[in-house]
Design a protein around this motif. Structure first.
Motif, PDB file in Angstrom:
ATOM      1  N   ARG A   1      46.233  -8.222  12.470  1.00  0.00           N
ATOM      2  CA  ARG A   1      47.253  -9.008  11.725  1.00  0.00           C
ATOM      3  C   ARG A   1      48.306  -8.103  10.996  1.00  0.00           C
ATOM      4  NH1 ARG A   1      42.969 -11.913   9.613  1.00  0.00           N
ATOM      5  NH2 ARG A   1      42.583 -10.546   7.820  1.00  0.00           N
ATOM      6  N   ARG A   2      48.009  -6.930  10.697  1.00  0.00           N
ATOM      7  CA  ARG A   2      48.864  -6.119   9.989  1.00  0.00           C
ATOM      8  C   ARG A   2      49.838  -5.765  11.244  1.00  0.00           C
ATOM      9  NH1 ARG A   2      46.145  -1.614   9.197  1.00  0.00           N
ATOM     10  NH2 ARG A   2      44.581  -2.666   8.051  1.00  0.00           N
ATOM     11  N   ARG A   3      49.618  -5.191  12.336  1.00  0.00           N
ATOM     12  CA  ARG A   3      50.454  -4.733  13.361  1.00  0.00           C
ATOM     13  C   ARG A   3      51.265  -6.092  13.836  1.00  0.00           C
ATOM     14  NH1 ARG A   3      53.720  -2.046  14.978  1.00  0.00           N
ATOM     15  NH2 ARG A   3      53.836  -1.268  17.213  1.00  0.00           N
ATOM     16  N   SER A   4      50.700  -7.114  14.110  1.00  0.00           N
ATOM     17  CA  SER A   4      51.380  -8.332  14.567  1.00  0.00           C
ATOM     18  C   SER A   4      52.528  -8.504  13.419  1.00  0.00           C
ATOM     19  CB  SER A   4      50.501  -9.403  14.564  1.00  0.00           C
ATOM     20  OG  SER A   4      49.591  -9.186  15.358  1.00  0.00           O
ATOM     21  N   ARG A   5      52.349  -8.295  12.069  1.00  0.00           N
ATOM     22  CA  ARG A   5      53.410  -8.839  11.039  1.00  0.00           C
ATOM     23  C   ARG A   5      54.336  -7.654  11.386  1.00  0.00           C
ATOM     24  NH1 ARG A   5      49.122 -10.758   7.314  1.00  0.00           N
ATOM     25  NH2 ARG A   5      48.684  -8.592   6.833  1.00  0.00           N
ATOM     26  N   GLU A   6      53.915  -6.400  11.524  1.00  0.00           N
ATOM     27  CA  GLU A   6      55.157  -5.503  11.584  1.00  0.00           C
ATOM     28  C   GLU A   6      55.872  -5.584  12.571  1.00  0.00           C
ATOM     29  OE1 GLU A   6      52.066  -1.580   9.920  1.00  0.00           O
ATOM     30  OE2 GLU A   6      52.891  -1.602  12.083  1.00  0.00           O
ATOM     31  N   VAL A   7      55.296  -5.974  13.863  1.00  0.00           N
ATOM     32  CA  VAL A   7      56.338  -6.288  14.965  1.00  0.00           C
ATOM     33  C   VAL A   7      57.120  -7.354  14.879  1.00  0.00           C
ATOM     34  CG1 VAL A   7      56.128  -6.861  17.521  1.00  0.00           C
ATOM     35  CG2 VAL A   7      54.666  -5.223  16.633  1.00  0.00           C
ATOM     36  N   LEU A   8      56.431  -8.460  14.346  1.00  0.00           N
ATOM     37  CA  LEU A   8      57.376  -9.740  14.263  1.00  0.00           C
ATOM     38  C   LEU A   8      58.429  -9.485  13.268  1.00  0.00           C
ATOM     39  CD1 LEU A   8      54.503 -12.515  14.437  1.00  0.00           C
ATOM     40  CD2 LEU A   8      56.021 -11.742  15.892  1.00  0.00           C
ATOM     41  N   ALA A   9      58.260  -8.618  12.196  1.00  0.00           N
ATOM     42  CA  ALA A   9      59.117  -8.346  11.133  1.00  0.00           C
ATOM     43  C   ALA A   9      60.255  -7.432  11.973  1.00  0.00           C
ATOM     44  CB  ALA A   9      58.675  -7.618   9.914  1.00  0.00           C
ATOM     45  N   GLU A  10      59.989  -6.579  12.554  1.00  0.00           N
ATOM     46  CA  GLU A  10      60.851  -5.585  13.362  1.00  0.00           C
ATOM     47  C   GLU A  10      61.688  -6.502  14.073  1.00  0.00           C
ATOM     48  OE1 GLU A  10      58.402  -2.244  14.572  1.00  0.00           O
ATOM     49  OE2 GLU A  10      59.762  -2.058  16.266  1.00  0.00           O
ATOM     50  N   LEU A  11      61.233  -7.506  14.838  1.00  0.00           N
ATOM     51  CA  LEU A  11      61.839  -8.058  15.707  1.00  0.00           C
ATOM     52  C   LEU A  11      62.699  -9.179  15.047  1.00  0.00           C
ATOM     53  CD1 LEU A  11      59.734  -8.494  18.452  1.00  0.00           C
ATOM     54  CD2 LEU A  11      61.547  -7.194  18.599  1.00  0.00           C
ATOM     55  N   GLY A  12      62.454  -9.377  13.672  1.00  0.00           N
ATOM     56  CA  GLY A  12      63.178 -10.354  13.070  1.00  0.00           C
ATOM     57  C   GLY A  12      62.701 -11.892  13.077  1.00  0.00           C
ATOM     58  N   VAL A  13      61.447 -12.045  13.788  1.00  0.00           N
ATOM     59  CA  VAL A  13      60.799 -13.529  14.164  1.00  0.00           C
ATOM     60  C   VAL A  13      60.439 -14.042  12.728  1.00  0.00           C
ATOM     61  CG1 VAL A  13      59.322 -14.650  15.418  1.00  0.00           C
ATOM     62  CG2 VAL A  13      60.318 -12.442  16.544  1.00  0.00           C
ATOM     63  N   GLY A  14      61.254 -15.043  12.505  1.00  0.00           N
ATOM     64  CA  GLY A  14      60.503 -15.687  11.368  1.00  0.00           C
ATOM     65  C   GLY A  14      59.375 -16.732  11.685  1.00  0.00           C
ATOM     66  N   ILE A  15      58.170 -16.428  11.448  1.00  0.00           N
ATOM     67  CA  ILE A  15      57.078 -17.230  11.245  1.00  0.00           C
ATOM     68  C   ILE A  15      56.308 -16.884   9.993  1.00  0.00           C
ATOM     69  CG2 ILE A  15      54.515 -17.189  12.528  1.00  0.00           C
ATOM     70  CD1 ILE A  15      56.001 -16.378  15.130  1.00  0.00           C
ATOM     71  N   GLN A  16      55.885 -17.989   9.366  1.00  0.00           N
ATOM     72  CA  GLN A  16      55.516 -18.116   8.058  1.00  0.00           C
ATOM     73  C   GLN A  16      54.204 -17.363   7.913  1.00  0.00           C
ATOM     74  OE1 GLN A  16      55.601 -22.205   7.254  1.00  0.00           O
ATOM     75  NE2 GLN A  16      57.654 -22.223   6.272  1.00  0.00           N
ATOM     76  N   SER A  17      53.371 -17.667   8.651  1.00  0.00           N
ATOM     77  CA  SER A  17      52.012 -16.727   8.536  1.00  0.00           C
ATOM     78  C   SER A  17      51.622 -16.520  10.238  1.00  0.00           C
ATOM     79  CB  SER A  17      50.935 -17.592   7.687  1.00  0.00           C
ATOM     80  OG  SER A  17      49.724 -17.032   8.043  1.00  0.00           O
ATOM     81  N   VAL A  18      50.817 -15.209  10.349  1.00  0.00           N
ATOM     82  CA  VAL A  18      50.523 -15.126  11.446  1.00  0.00           C
ATOM     83  C   VAL A  18      48.944 -15.635  11.800  1.00  0.00           C
ATOM     84  CG1 VAL A  18      51.941 -12.961  11.998  1.00  0.00           C
ATOM     85  CG2 VAL A  18      49.478 -12.716  10.668  1.00  0.00           C
ATOM     86  N   ASN A  19      48.517 -16.047  10.906  1.00  0.00           N
ATOM     87  CA  ASN A  19      47.276 -16.710  10.855  1.00  0.00           C
ATOM     88  C   ASN A  19      47.246 -18.106  11.239  1.00  0.00           C
ATOM     89  OD1 ASN A  19      46.490 -14.308   9.852  1.00  0.00           O
ATOM     90  ND2 ASN A  19      46.641 -14.877   7.738  1.00  0.00           N
ATOM     91  N   VAL A  20      48.213 -18.807  11.246  1.00  0.00           N
ATOM     92  CA  VAL A  20      48.208 -20.242  11.619  1.00  0.00           C
ATOM     93  C   VAL A  20      48.311 -20.479  12.941  1.00  0.00           C
ATOM     94  CG1 VAL A  20      49.301 -22.376  10.694  1.00  0.00           C
ATOM     95  CG2 VAL A  20      50.200 -20.312   9.717  1.00  0.00           C
ATOM     96  N   SER A  21      47.830 -21.612  13.540  1.00  0.00           N
ATOM     97  CA  SER A  21      47.766 -21.961  15.058  1.00  0.00           C
ATOM     98  C   SER A  21      49.143 -22.136  15.435  1.00  0.00           C
ATOM     99  CB  SER A  21      46.939 -23.169  15.474  1.00  0.00           C
ATOM    100  OG  SER A  21      47.472 -24.383  15.278  1.00  0.00           O
ATOM    101  N   VAL A  22      49.399 -21.793  16.669  1.00  0.00           N
ATOM    102  CA  VAL A  22      50.923 -21.902  17.175  1.00  0.00           C
ATOM    103  C   VAL A  22      51.129 -23.300  17.623  1.00  0.00           C
ATOM    104  CG1 VAL A  22      50.748 -19.418  18.358  1.00  0.00           C
ATOM    105  CG2 VAL A  22      50.205 -21.511  19.789  1.00  0.00           C
ATOM    106  N   LYS A  23      50.243 -24.238  17.477  1.00  0.00           N
ATOM    107  CA  LYS A  23      50.437 -25.619  17.811  1.00  0.00           C
ATOM    108  C   LYS A  23      51.624 -26.259  17.115  1.00  0.00           C
ATOM    109  CE  LYS A  23      47.318 -29.557  18.624  1.00  0.00           C
ATOM    110  NZ  LYS A  23      45.796 -29.890  18.385  1.00  0.00           N
ATOM    111  N   GLY A  24      51.789 -25.803  15.720  1.00  0.00           N
ATOM    112  CA  GLY A  24      52.814 -26.469  15.064  1.00  0.00           C
ATOM    113  C   GLY A  24      53.992 -25.497  15.455  1.00  0.00           C
ATOM    114  N   MET A  25      54.325 -24.957  15.939  1.00  0.00           N
ATOM    115  CA  MET A  25      55.386 -23.976  16.284  1.00  0.00           C
ATOM    116  C   MET A  25      56.356 -24.345  17.007  1.00  0.00           C
ATOM    117  SD  MET A  25      54.227 -19.942  16.351  1.00  0.00           S
ATOM    118  CE  MET A  25      53.052 -19.295  15.287  1.00  0.00           C
ATOM    119  N   SER A  26      57.724 -24.175  16.624  1.00  0.00           N
ATOM    120  CA  SER A  26      58.734 -24.671  17.626  1.00  0.00           C
ATOM    121  C   SER A  26      58.912 -23.982  18.984  1.00  0.00           C
ATOM    122  CB  SER A  26      60.060 -24.400  16.913  1.00  0.00           C
ATOM    123  OG  SER A  26      60.790 -23.014  16.874  1.00  0.00           O
ATOM    124  N   GLY A  27      59.672 -24.423  19.944  1.00  0.00           N
ATOM    125  CA  GLY A  27      59.690 -23.817  21.092  1.00  0.00           C
ATOM    126  C   GLY A  27      60.301 -22.285  21.070  1.00  0.00           C
ATOM    127  N   GLY A  28      61.283 -22.338  20.190  1.00  0.00           N
ATOM    128  CA  GLY A  28      61.814 -20.930  19.823  1.00  0.00           C
ATOM    129  C   GLY A  28      60.833 -19.890  19.486  1.00  0.00           C
TER     130      GLY A  28
END
Ligand SMILES: Nc1ncnc2c1ncn2[C@@H]1O[C@H](COP(=O)(O)OP(=O)(O)OP(=O)(O)O)[C@@H](O)[C@H]1O
Ligand SMILES: [Mg+2]
Length: 275
Positions: free
Chosen positions: A137-164
């Protein structure tokens, strides 16, 4: 091809991928004929061509999904012989397919680590195949933050995510695993304007990290924005490679349609040489 003495020795080490004279037939259909590409370290290469020009076949060969009839592939100067996608992955090539290959019911973290889960640091838990949830979880958050990817929580299922968001997550996975080359097959084809922009920015950040990107796109504006060079395919052949800053979208379209002639000798930036 004989290189002249002015080519510096170090230039060879700057080549991330070299594909030379790749051919592939399907029965009587020649899908790819003598296709070549030099991908430099930290550059975004657009790959364009009409329907059936051979783009997907070329990508599939570079990602190990299709075995070529002839030709060679070198990664970082080392000759490769890809028989399956895992061979290309091992050589540092990550391919993000249009359908993204994310699992809907899993969380962002689980998707990023799909099939390569980290085991617990505790030796007893390791024996029981218990995974290191906190660490992943920690590493995923780091990489997503580094890339500036706005995902509210890395624990939620991707079902509700947008295509982008999904596309970004798939690209983040490539970076997390330290891939040197990322192949993207029309990543913005199904996305809206804002989401496309987000993905394009992410591609720019991949480049900032020294990753080389091959990007198939039919969108000339997007290519003008994000690609350093563009390789044009026609009827299974790579017919020209141009530096994007030196040409207009009309030139690319002319090369795709045949209104402009293919390069005769070497397709590699020959326009720049002639000019
Ligand atoms: N598995 C296959 N069996 C038979 N023919 C194939 C196969 N894959 C590709 N081809 C043929 O090879 C040629 C190149 O196809 P390819 O899918 O690589 O083109 P493309 O540039 O990706 O086109 P598009 O822009 O439509 O995706 C086409 O004529 C196609 O019909
Ligand atoms: Mg295709």
């Amino acid at each position: 091809m004989a290189e002249n003495a002015s080519a510096p020795q170090s230039a060879a080490s700057e080549v991330a991928l070299q594909a030379t004279s790749i051919s592939r037939r399907y029965g009587a259909v020649v899908a790819l004929a003598d296709a070549s590409m030099t991908l430099r370290r930290g550059e975004v290469m657009g790959l364009v061509g009409d329907n059936g020009a051979g783009k997907s076949t070329f990508l599939k060969i570079l990602s190990g999904a299709v075995v070529p009839d002839t030709g060679s592939i070198e990664i970082g100067g080392v000759e490769q012989s890809f028989r399956r996608p895992s061979d290309a992955l091992e050589a540092g090539i990550e391919t993000v397919y249009q359908d993204l290959a994310l699992v809907d019911t899993m969380s962002a973290v689980q998707n990023v680590y799909l099939g390569r889960e980290e085991l617990s640091k505790n030796p007893f838990l390791r024996l029981l195949n218990v995974v290191n949830d906190g660490g992943m979880r920690r590493r995923s958050r780091e990489v997503l933050a580094e890339l500036g990817v706005g995902i509210q929580s890395v624990n939620v299922s991707v079902k509700g995510m947008s295509g982008g968001q999904r596309q970004c997550l798939a690209i983040a996975r490539a970076l997390l695993w330290g891939r040197q080359i990322v192949i993207l097959d029309e990543p913005t084809a199904a996305l809206g304007v804002r989401e496309s922009q987000q993905v394009l920015e992410l591609i720019g950040r991949l480049r900032d990290h020294g990753v080389s990107v091959i990007l198939v796109s039919h969108n000339m504006q997007q290519l003008a924005q994000v690609a350093d060079r563009v390789t044009v395919m026609r009827l299974g052949r790579t017919i020209a490679t141009r530096t994007v800053a030196d040409i207009t979208p009309e030139t690319i379209i002319g090369l795709i349609t045949g209104a402009l002639p293919a390069d005769v000798a070497t397709p590699e930036d020959s326009a720049t040489v002639v000019a």
